[in-house]
Design a protein around this motif. Structure first.
Motif, PDB file in Angstrom:
ATOM      1  N   PHE A 123      -7.401  -0.187  -4.870  1.00 23.83           N
ATOM      2  CA  PHE A 123      -8.031   0.240  -3.621  1.00 23.83           C
ATOM      3  C   PHE A 123      -7.073   1.182  -2.906  1.00 23.83           C
ATOM      4  CE2 PHE A 123      -5.676  -3.605  -2.537  1.00 23.83           C
ATOM      5  CZ  PHE A 123      -5.052  -3.292  -1.340  1.00 23.83           C
ATOM      6  N   ALA A 124      -7.650   2.054  -2.097  1.00 21.61           N
ATOM      7  CA  ALA A 124      -6.854   3.030  -1.334  1.00 21.61           C
ATOM      8  C   ALA A 124      -6.706   2.549   0.105  1.00 21.61           C
ATOM      9  CB  ALA A 124      -7.523   4.403  -1.378  1.00 21.61           C
ATOM     10  N   VAL A 125      -5.567   2.889   0.706  1.00 19.86           N
ATOM     11  CA  VAL A 125      -5.305   2.474   2.089  1.00 19.86           C
ATOM     12  C   VAL A 125      -4.382   3.500   2.748  1.00 19.86           C
ATOM     13  CG1 VAL A 125      -3.364   1.009   1.360  1.00 19.86           C
ATOM     14  CG2 VAL A 125      -4.453   0.612   3.570  1.00 19.86           C
ATOM     15  N   ALA A 126      -4.641   3.780   4.025  1.00 21.04           N
ATOM     16  CA  ALA A 126      -3.742   4.649   4.785  1.00 21.04           C
ATOM     17  C   ALA A 126      -2.393   3.949   4.965  1.00 21.04           C
ATOM     18  CB  ALA A 126      -4.350   4.983   6.139  1.00 21.04           C
ATOM     19  N   SER A 127      -1.318   4.723   4.996  1.00 24.04           N
ATOM     20  CA  SER A 127       0.030   4.140   5.090  1.00 24.04           C
ATOM     21  C   SER A 127       0.176   3.257   6.324  1.00 24.04           C
ATOM     22  CB  SER A 127       1.073   5.259   5.114  1.00 24.04           C
ATOM     23  OG  SER A 127       1.068   5.955   3.896  1.00 24.04           O
ATOM     24  N   SER A 128      -0.400   3.683   7.466  1.00 20.92           N
ATOM     25  CA  SER A 128      -0.286   2.884   8.691  1.00 20.92           C
ATOM     26  C   SER A 128      -1.020   1.553   8.548  1.00 20.92           C
ATOM     27  CB  SER A 128      -0.834   3.659   9.890  1.00 20.92           C
ATOM     28  OG  SER A 128      -2.174   4.066   9.659  1.00 20.92           O
ATOM     29  N   ASN A 129      -2.184   1.575   7.857  1.00 26.79           N
ATOM     30  CA  ASN A 129      -2.917   0.328   7.624  1.00 26.79           C
ATOM     31  C   ASN A 129      -2.197  -0.561   6.614  1.00 26.79           C
ATOM     32  OD1 ASN A 129      -4.952   0.846   9.446  1.00 26.79           O
ATOM     33  ND2 ASN A 129      -6.328   1.746   7.934  1.00 26.79           N
ATOM     34  N   TYR A 130      -1.546   0.065   5.637  1.00 24.51           N
ATOM     35  CA  TYR A 130      -0.780  -0.716   4.656  1.00 24.51           C
ATOM     36  C   TYR A 130       0.371  -1.455   5.347  1.00 24.51           C
ATOM     37  CZ  TYR A 130       2.120  -1.890   0.637  1.00 24.51           C
ATOM     38  OH  TYR A 130       2.858  -2.569  -0.296  1.00 24.51           O
ATOM     39  N   GLN A 131       0.988  -0.796   6.328  1.00 22.94           N
ATOM     40  CA  GLN A 131       2.069  -1.434   7.082  1.00 22.94           C
ATOM     41  C   GLN A 131       1.536  -2.657   7.840  1.00 22.94           C
ATOM     42  OE1 GLN A 131       3.857   1.087  10.036  1.00 22.94           O
ATOM     43  NE2 GLN A 131       5.669  -0.193  10.229  1.00 22.94           N
ATOM     44  N   ILE A 132       0.352  -2.514   8.430  1.00 28.40           N
ATOM     45  CA  ILE A 132      -0.250  -3.644   9.153  1.00 28.40           C
ATOM     46  C   ILE A 132      -0.587  -4.777   8.188  1.00 28.40           C
ATOM     47  CG2 ILE A 132      -2.304  -4.353  10.440  1.00 28.40           C
ATOM     48  CD1 ILE A 132      -2.295  -1.557  11.731  1.00 28.40           C
ATOM     49  N   ILE A 133      -1.075  -4.426   7.006  1.00 31.74           N
ATOM     50  CA  ILE A 133      -1.398  -5.447   6.004  1.00 31.74           C
ATOM     51  C   ILE A 133      -0.150  -6.241   5.620  1.00 31.74           C
ATOM     52  CG2 ILE A 133      -2.074  -5.752   3.579  1.00 31.74           C
ATOM     53  CD1 ILE A 133      -4.019  -3.391   3.996  1.00 31.74           C
ATOM     54  N   GLN A 134       0.941  -5.530   5.405  1.00 33.16           N
ATOM     55  CA  GLN A 134       2.170  -6.211   5.000  1.00 33.16           C
ATOM     56  C   GLN A 134       2.748  -7.052   6.137  1.00 33.16           C
ATOM     57  OE1 GLN A 134       3.335  -6.895   2.306  1.00 33.16           O
ATOM     58  NE2 GLN A 134       3.552  -5.209   0.851  1.00 33.16           N
ATOM     59  N   ILE A 135       2.632  -6.580   7.386  1.00 36.18           N
ATOM     60  CA  ILE A 135       3.197  -7.310   8.528  1.00 36.18           C
ATOM     61  C   ILE A 135       2.377  -8.548   8.846  1.00 36.18           C
ATOM     62  CG2 ILE A 135       3.612  -7.188  11.025  1.00 36.18           C
ATOM     63  CD1 ILE A 135       4.363  -4.228  10.601  1.00 36.18           C
ATOM     64  N   HIS A 136       1.060  -8.410   8.862  1.00 35.30           N
ATOM     65  CA  HIS A 136       0.206  -9.514   9.308  1.00 35.30           C
ATOM     66  C   HIS A 136      -0.483 -10.251   8.156  1.00 35.30           C
ATOM     67  CE1 HIS A 136       0.588  -8.610  13.592  1.00 35.30           C
ATOM     68  NE2 HIS A 136       0.559  -7.331  13.252  1.00 35.30           N
ATOM     69  N   LYS A 137      -0.282  -9.804   6.907  1.00 37.29           N
ATOM     70  CA  LYS A 137      -0.849 -10.463   5.739  1.00 37.29           C
ATOM     71  C   LYS A 137      -2.369 -10.632   5.879  1.00 37.29           C
ATOM     72  CE  LYS A 137       3.367 -10.765   4.345  1.00 37.29           C
ATOM     73  NZ  LYS A 137       3.870  -9.798   3.343  1.00 37.29           N
ATOM     74  N   ASN A 138      -3.031  -9.559   6.309  1.00 41.40           N
ATOM     75  CA  ASN A 138      -4.486  -9.616   6.560  1.00 41.40           C
ATOM     76  C   ASN A 138      -5.239  -8.679   5.612  1.00 41.40           C
ATOM     77  OD1 ASN A 138      -3.440  -7.314   7.699  1.00 41.40           O
ATOM     78  ND2 ASN A 138      -4.488  -7.517   9.668  1.00 41.40           N
ATOM     79  N   LEU A 139      -4.942  -8.781   4.305  1.00 36.10           N
ATOM     80  CA  LEU A 139      -5.592  -7.947   3.304  1.00 36.10           C
ATOM     81  C   LEU A 139      -7.095  -8.196   3.270  1.00 36.10           C
ATOM     82  CD1 LEU A 139      -5.523  -5.957   0.934  1.00 36.10           C
ATOM     83  CD2 LEU A 139      -4.972  -7.899  -0.565  1.00 36.10           C
ATOM     84  N   GLU A 140      -7.497  -9.436   3.372  1.00 32.67           N
ATOM     85  CA  GLU A 140      -8.934  -9.744   3.300  1.00 32.67           C
ATOM     86  C   GLU A 140      -9.691  -9.084   4.444  1.00 32.67           C
ATOM     87  OE1 GLU A 140      -9.649 -13.899   3.095  1.00 32.67           O
ATOM     88  OE2 GLU A 140      -8.579 -14.180   1.193  1.00 32.67           O
ATOM     89  N   ALA A 141      -9.114  -9.093   5.628  1.00 32.63           N
ATOM     90  CA  ALA A 141      -9.766  -8.453   6.776  1.00 32.63           C
ATOM     91  C   ALA A 141      -9.921  -6.960   6.524  1.00 32.63           C
ATOM     92  CB  ALA A 141      -8.957  -8.690   8.044  1.00 32.63           C
ATOM     93  N   PHE A 142      -8.917  -6.334   5.918  1.00 28.98           N
ATOM     94  CA  PHE A 142      -9.009  -4.913   5.620  1.00 28.98           C
ATOM     95  C   PHE A 142     -10.098  -4.644   4.587  1.00 28.98           C
ATOM     96  CE2 PHE A 142      -7.874  -1.346   2.870  1.00 28.98           C
ATOM     97  CZ  PHE A 142      -7.809  -0.314   3.805  1.00 28.98           C
ATOM     98  N   LEU A 143     -10.131  -5.434   3.508  1.00 29.06           N
ATOM     99  CA  LEU A 143     -11.115  -5.202   2.448  1.00 29.06           C
ATOM    100  C   LEU A 143     -12.534  -5.456   2.930  1.00 29.06           C
ATOM    101  CD1 LEU A 143      -9.231  -6.747  -0.613  1.00 29.06           C
ATOM    102  CD2 LEU A 143      -9.488  -4.327  -0.011  1.00 29.06           C
ATOM    103  N   ASN A 144     -12.682  -6.352   3.891  1.00 30.51           N
ATOM    104  CA  ASN A 144     -14.016  -6.593   4.450  1.00 30.51           C
ATOM    105  C   ASN A 144     -14.531  -5.374   5.203  1.00 30.51           C
ATOM    106  OD1 ASN A 144     -14.177  -9.175   3.432  1.00 30.51           O
ATOM    107  ND2 ASN A 144     -13.317 -10.127   5.281  1.00 30.51           N
ATOM    108  N   VAL A 145     -13.593  -4.617   5.810  1.00 29.15           N
ATOM    109  CA  VAL A 145     -13.993  -3.420   6.565  1.00 29.15           C
ATOM    110  C   VAL A 145     -14.096  -2.218   5.641  1.00 29.15           C
ATOM    111  CG1 VAL A 145     -13.351  -1.862   8.449  1.00 29.15           C
ATOM    112  CG2 VAL A 145     -12.925  -4.325   8.654  1.00 29.15           C
ATOM    113  N   TYR A 146     -13.102  -2.079   4.745  1.00 27.59           N
ATOM    114  CA  TYR A 146     -13.062  -0.902   3.863  1.00 27.59           C
ATOM    115  C   TYR A 146     -13.050  -1.389   2.409  1.00 27.59           C
ATOM    116  CZ  TYR A 146     -11.555   1.270   8.213  1.00 27.59           C
ATOM    117  OH  TYR A 146     -11.463   1.697   9.502  1.00 27.59           O
ATOM    118  N   ASN A 147     -14.165  -1.845   1.936  1.00 30.24           N
ATOM    119  CA  ASN A 147     -14.272  -2.347   0.555  1.00 30.24           C
ATOM    120  C   ASN A 147     -14.529  -1.170  -0.366  1.00 30.24           C
ATOM    121  OD1 ASN A 147     -14.562  -3.819  -1.746  1.00 30.24           O
ATOM    122  ND2 ASN A 147     -16.216  -5.133  -0.985  1.00 30.24           N
ATOM    123  N   ASN A 148     -13.418  -0.577  -0.851  1.00 30.87           N
ATOM    124  CA  ASN A 148     -13.577   0.616  -1.686  1.00 30.87           C
ATOM    125  C   ASN A 148     -13.066   0.355  -3.090  1.00 30.87           C
ATOM    126  OD1 ASN A 148     -10.890   0.433  -1.071  1.00 30.87           O
ATOM    127  ND2 ASN A 148     -10.764   2.361   0.046  1.00 30.87           N
TER     128      ASN A 148
END
Length: 856
Positions: free
Chosen positions: A831-856
């Motif tokens: 899956f693709a992710v913007a660098s700023s969103n990837y930083q948020i994913i790593q900090i808050h461990k919220n990958l599922e929340a991201f994939l629910n919004v941007y399921n690509n």
């Protein structure tokens, strides 16, 4: 009829006179009319305003006798003044009068000035601008005199004033050249010679040519007509000789200042005496004679305004002479004078702090350093030096405070019931005596108020309580009335308690009240207790801890404070006797098991350092016998381990763990940190392990775990570098990391993007093989500079990340960058992710929340 004729005749004569005094007519009447009018009207008023402004300037100027005095008393302000504004209204008025004289009385006919007062007007104009610190316009005025009036009798003054202005503009070399030319070309005498040579001396001082400055000051002091200036010039000569290291010559210059006695300001004479005392030779000098001189200066009533300086110098003299107790008394007397000289106050506090430091009274030294910083300019070099000293005492002050308070509480805990009652009965009796005294004082003040009445702003008849009994018009100064003063004191005591006259008096630790051994808690209880409770001993006895858990926690905290103090005295200050006392007291206090072994080992090292070999041998044998499996026993049994690097030392273990952290083995780091924290509990290395553990928790579990761990380190190890770093992180970094809102990738398709391949942590071999193939493929992709990395996500998942993509659309269609053969090699889902969103994913461990919004 005669009266009318005289009036008409006077009117006609005045009209003819005014018409005949035109500024455009070069005749005797015009020249003298405008010269006299300019001199005795505009210029007279202008010079009066200038002198008034100079007097105010001198009164507001504070000489810094700790450095070489400037030739001219003038405070340079950094305040920015807008056009049309002025720093001093007197100088503005002087300038206005000069301009008025020029505008209304200048007779510039055929390019020649016919009014002989115009050079004086321009000189006044330049001086007014100079003192108003508008130096460029001042130079213009002085240059105009040199250009327009070369034959003026004021020409030499104008040249000197121009160079004074150049010196203020830091054009020292130009000023020296021009003044030397003036002295060579003109045969100056009197005050003109004094002004020129004194300004030349100032320029030499500015460029550090002190010997040349001394020569010019000698000429100036002999030529000047002002004894004020003569005293100042000779005093500066002495200071310059001191700067050059010529103490005998300096003392001769100071003697010449003293000889002037009352003919020059007394501050110069007093300062000259004190400077001679500073130069005193303690090996060969007559100490008795110098002591008598200082005593005479102290006892002379005329020297009362300078007692702050005199007391300080008496203190310094006695300190150098080895009389510490006398020195301490005089430093405190100097402080009580409330000197306006902040540098003097700072030096008094600093020296007292150093004296306490040398006596190993570190807590008292820290308080004195706090007061020192309060008298210094913040962030200046002296401030930073004292702050560094104070910071080094932070830990010892903190733990001494804990030990003192807990010792006080434990003292009360261990008292018998009868002793407790006796103790607090004595305490309550003192409270009653104090309350009775306050009540009597209040009644006395109320009686005074009824008899005399409070002074009001409308009191125009005077007050018999004013010193001297003189009536005062208008508002009476607050402190002239004893009733209002006493009332104010009463109110102060009600609010603040009985405070000593010292800096930082607001600190609760400085409140005087209570009884020794009761600690600050008793004072706080008095402040919060009701009237009935305040005078009841049982109220205080009931507040003594009795629960075993509470008492045990107090013992535990006190013992840990003793341990830390022992380490601080041993490691930081090399105060081995103090450290030994703390460690020995700790072992007598039934400490926790974790503190016993490191305490005994530290005592062994202290015995060695003090040369107490028998005690060291006993401590060594006890550690080896009773703790054979410990690291300390290993070190004592094999001293050669100390000469090389001990792989089992805490420092080596920390370095190894840090390397593990760099390799993203966070679970292993957390586990080992916990193990080592328990193993080395109480040692200085523990905060390092705690901080490393906090970082690993954040990388593995996310923001909330990191936040909790960082706050724990900040609170638990507040006085260590690691604790301070954690607190800084909590204040500055955590708020920036708290945001977990993703940017909208559907609209923002530019910027840096990443492609993520996800693997289970159990598939380590598969992941490494995939990364190897991916790197080979990325090398072959044209037009893009792509790289890959392995990033741990959590305890279950690890990412293989492709970096270098600058378009969201390209990132989402990453497989289209590959040819058919490469697509067969790289078949893992991504899956693709913007660098700023990837930083948020790593900090808050919220990958599922991201994939629910941007399921690509």
């Amino acid at each position: 009829m005669n009266t009318s004729f005289k009036a008409i005749l006077t009117l006609v004569f005045s009209t003819l006179l005014i018409a005949g005094c035109s500024r455009k007519k070069d005749n005797f009447l015009s020249r003298n009319y405008h010269a006299v009018t300019a001199e005795f009207n505009a210029l007279y008023n202008g010079y009066n305003a200038l002198e008034l402004g100079r007097e105010n300037l001198n009164q507001s100027y504070f000489d810094d006798y700790w450095n070489v005095l400037p030739i001219e008393r003038m405070q340079i302000s950094d305040e920015v003044v807008l056009p049309g504004q002025s720093k001093n209204e007197d100088f503005t008025r002087a300038e206005e009068k000069a301009v008025k004289a020029i505008q209304k009385h200048s007779m510039n006919i055929e390019e020649k000035e016919k009014n002989p007062q115009m050079d004086e007007a321009y000189l006044l104009l330049g001086k007014a601008r100079y003192f108003d610190q508008r130096f460029i316009p001042a130079v213009e005025a002085f240059n105009y005199i040199l250009y327009k009036y070369p034959a003026s009798d004021k020409i030499n003054q104008a040249k000197v004033w121009r160079e004074k202005t150049n010196i203020r503009l830091d054009n020292n070399e130009l000023a020296i050249t021009n003044l030397k030319r003036l002295l060579y070309q003109e045969d100056l005498e009197g005050q003109d010679l004094a002004d020129a040579t004194s300004m030349l001396a100032q320029a030499y001082i500015n460029i550090k040519s002190l010997d040349s400055a001394i020569t010019q000051l000698e000429i100036a002091s002999n030529a000047t007509k002002s004894n004020d200036e003569r005293g100042r010039y000779r005093f500066i000569q002495g200071q310059l000789y001191n700067e050059l290291g010529y103490k005998d010559s300096a003392n001769m210059s100071f003697d010449r200042v003293i000889e002037l006695n009352r003919r020059t300001p007394r501050i110069y004479m007093i300062s000259a005496h004190l400077e001679k005392v500073k130069n005193f030779d303690f090996e060969n000098g007559n100490k008795l004679e110098t002591s008598e001189l200082l005593a005479d200066l102290e006892e002379n009533r005329e020297n009362r305004p300078f007692l702050d300086k005199i007391y300080h110098q008496i203190a310094v003299f006695n300190l150098k002479n080895g009389s510490d107790s006398i020195a301490t008394a005089y430093f405190n007397k100097s402080l009580k004078e409330r000197s306006p000289d902040k540098t003097l106050t700072a030096k008094n506090y600093e020296i007292l702090g150093d004296m306490n430091f040398d006596k190993s009274l570190y807590r008292d030294a820290g308080l004195y350093y706090d007061s020192t910083m309060g008298s210094l300019v913040k962030d200046s070099k002296p401030f930073r030096i004292i702050k560094r000293k104070r910071d080094n005492l932070e830990d010892v002050i903190y733990y001494e405070g804990i030990a003192q308070v807990n010792d006080s509480v434990l003292h009360l805990v261990n008292l018998s019931e009868a002793d407790r009652v006796a103790h607090f009965e004595a305490f309550v009796q003192k409270l009653k005596e104090k309350a009775e005294a306050e009540k009597e004082e209040k009644e006395r003040q109320e009686a005074l108020k009824r008899n005399n009445g409070l002074v009001t702003v409308n009191n125009k008849t005077g007050n018999p309580n004013i010193p001297g009994g003189l009536p005062r018009q208008g508002a009476t100064f607050y402190f002239y009335n004893p009733t209002t003063v006493a009332f104010g004191k009463n109110e102060f005591i009600k609010i603040w308690g009985d405070r000593a006259l010292e800096d930082n008096w607001r600190w609760s630790s400085r409140s005087s009240g209570g009884v020794s051994n009761t600690g600050a808690e008793t004072v706080d209880l008095v402040a919060t207790a009701s009237e009935e409770e305040k005078f009841n001993p049982e109220f205080y006895i009931s507040k003594i801890p009795s629960d075993k858990k509470v008492v045990d926690s107090i013992y535990k905290e006190r013992n840990y404070a003793y341990y830390q103090l022992g380490l601080i005295y041993k490691e930081k200050f090399k105060e081995f006797e103090l450290a030994k006392d703390k460690f020995q007291e700790l072992l007598k206090s039934n400490p926790e098991e974790r503190l016993i072994l490191p305490t005994k080992y530290n005592l062994y090292k202290i015995y060695e350092a003090l040369g107490e070999n028998d005690e060291a041998s006993i401590a060594k044998d006890e550690i080896i016998k009773n703790y054979p499996e410990s690291r300390y026993a290993t070190i004592l049994s094999n001293p050669e381990l100390l000469s090389g690097k001990d792989e089992n030392s805490p420092e080596s273990l920390y370095e190894a763990l840090y390397e593990q952290h760099e390799n993203q083995n966070y679970a292993e780091v957390i586990s080992k940190c916990e193990e080592y924290i328990n193993l080395y509990d109480g040692e200085a290395i523990v905060p390092k392990f705690e901080l490393l553990k906090a970082t690993a928790l954040g990388r593995l579990n996310g923001y909330e775990s990191y936040q909790n761990a960082i706050n724990y380190v900040a609170v638990t190890y507040a006085n260590t570098p690691e604790g301070l770093h954690a607190q800084d992180m909590a204040n500055k970094v955590l708020p920036k990391l708290a945001n977990k809102e993703f940017i909208d990738e559907s609209t923002n398709l530019t910027g840096h993007y990443k492609v993520i391949f996800s693997f289970d942590n159990n598939e380590k071999d598969k992941m490494l093989e995939f990364k190897k193939k991916l790197d080979e493929v990325l090398k072959e992709i044209k037009y893009y500079d792509l790289t890959s990395s392995i990033d741990l996500y959590n305890k279950d998942t690890t990412f293989v990340v492709v970096h270098g993509l600058k378009s969201g659309q390209v990132a989402k269609t990453f497989n289209q960058l590959l040819n058919d053969e490469q697509q067969k090699t790289i078949q893992e889902p991504y899956f693709a992710v913007a660098s700023s969103n990837y930083q948020i994913i790593q900090i808050h461990k919220n990958l599922e929340a991201f994939l629910n919004v941007y399921n690509n």
